[in-house]
Design a protein around this motif. Structure first.
Motif, PDB file in Angstrom:
ATOM      1  N   THR A 116       0.965  -1.072  -0.005  1.00 38.51           N
ATOM      2  CA  THR A 116      -0.041   0.024  -0.050  1.00 38.51           C
ATOM      3  C   THR A 116       0.914   1.127   0.056  1.00 38.51           C
ATOM      4  N   THR A 117       1.733   1.391  -0.959  1.00 38.36           N
ATOM      5  CA  THR A 117       2.543   2.459  -1.133  1.00 38.36           C
ATOM      6  C   THR A 117       2.891   2.581  -2.564  1.00 38.36           C
ATOM      7  N   SER A 118       3.317   3.760  -3.183  1.00 34.99           N
ATOM      8  CA  SER A 118       3.943   4.085  -4.313  1.00 34.99           C
ATOM      9  C   SER A 118       5.185   3.400  -4.553  1.00 34.99           C
ATOM     10  N   SER A 119       5.346   2.955  -6.174  1.00 32.99           N
ATOM     11  CA  SER A 119       6.639   2.337  -6.411  1.00 32.99           C
ATOM     12  C   SER A 119       7.776   3.328  -6.072  1.00 32.99           C
ATOM     13  N   LYS A 121       8.239   4.973  -3.382  1.00 34.13           N
ATOM     14  CA  LYS A 121       8.498   4.800  -1.937  1.00 34.13           C
ATOM     15  C   LYS A 121       9.084   3.437  -1.460  1.00 34.13           C
ATOM     16  N   GLU A 170       1.473  -0.442 -10.793  1.00 33.34           N
ATOM     17  CA  GLU A 170       0.831   0.527  -9.596  1.00 33.34           C
ATOM     18  C   GLU A 170      -0.581   1.056 -10.077  1.00 33.34           C
ATOM     19  N   ARG A 171      -1.235   1.116  -9.179  1.00 37.93           N
ATOM     20  CA  ARG A 171      -2.681   1.603  -9.436  1.00 37.93           C
ATOM     21  C   ARG A 171      -3.390   1.603  -8.281  1.00 37.93           C
ATOM     22  N   GLY A 173      -2.972   3.501  -5.434  1.00 35.63           N
ATOM     23  CA  GLY A 173      -2.158   3.691  -4.201  1.00 35.63           C
ATOM     24  C   GLY A 173      -1.680   2.354  -3.897  1.00 35.63           C
ATOM     25  N   ARG A 174      -1.662   1.397  -4.704  1.00 30.41           N
ATOM     26  CA  ARG A 174      -1.171  -0.049  -4.237  1.00 30.41           C
ATOM     27  C   ARG A 174      -0.007  -0.456  -5.632  1.00 30.41           C
ATOM     28  N   THR A 175       1.012  -1.034  -5.028  1.00 26.68           N
ATOM     29  CA  THR A 175       2.011  -1.261  -6.032  1.00 26.68           C
ATOM     30  C   THR A 175       2.312  -2.913  -5.964  1.00 26.68           C
TER      31      THR A 175
END
Length: 188
Positions: A116-119, A121, A170-171, A173-175
């Motif tokens: 539950t983060t960006s790619s 981060k 990535e979509r 807010g999930r990666t």
């Protein structure tokens, strides 16, 4: 004519050389004793730095040691490589692990995960955490253009291990990404 005379005899004493040798042995002994008396062992530390602003490392049942446990079988990879088995909080498996070429060739384990983060981060988490754990980053970016980081570290079993983090999608807010660790015969 003169009568022949025997050659003059000279005696050379070994004591000057022995004195130099005994002085060297004495000095060596003194320095060895001083070294033994004043030697203080270096305290090793296993404390990792806190990385400010980064994602926290997952603990408990969602920790890397638990989620990635299937990639550690029969002592491969060795324990000194397991410090790379970390996950950021909010990470869950999204499929079964796979050991490619099980029993044939070099070790290769892959685990599909979702976080539950960006790619950005996610990759920043691994760049900072693995760097602090002695892994060396040697590649960024996959040949297919997707975000990827590759790290390398020598193991105590004489093999090098490559740890890869490859973002698949990535979509919202999930990666979705893949954790991969494999054995390599030499450094890259």
């Amino acid at each position: 004519m003169s009568s022949p005379k025997p050659p003059l005899t000279t005696t050379t004493s070994i004591w000057p050389a022995a004195t130099v040798l005994l002085t060297a042995i004495g000095m060596l002994s003194i320095f060895m004793i001083l070294n033994a008396v004043t030697d203080t062992p270096v305290a090793s530390t296993t404390t990792l730095p806190i990385i400010v602003g980064g994602l926290p490392v997952a603990t408990g049942p969602s920790s890397g040691a638990h989620v990635l446990a299937n990639c550690h079988q029969y002592g491969t990879p060795p324990d000194d490589i397991l410090n790379g088995f970390i996950l950021p909080t909010g990470t869950q498996p999204r499929g079964p692990f796979r050991i490619v070429n099980a029993g044939a060739g070099e070790f290769d384990c892959r685990v599909p995960l979702t976080s539950t983060t960006s790619s950005a981060k996610l990759l920043g988490f691994y760049a900072s955490q693995l760097g602090a754990r002695g892994w060396t980053e040697f590649s960024s970016g996959a040949t297919n253009g997707k975000p990827q980081l590759l790290f390398q570290k020598p193991g105590s079993d004489t093999f090098y291990y490559v740890l890869g983090v490859t973002v698949n999608e990535e979509r919202g807010g999930r990666t979705q990404w893949t954790f991969r660790i494999y054995q390599n015969s030499n450094t890259i």
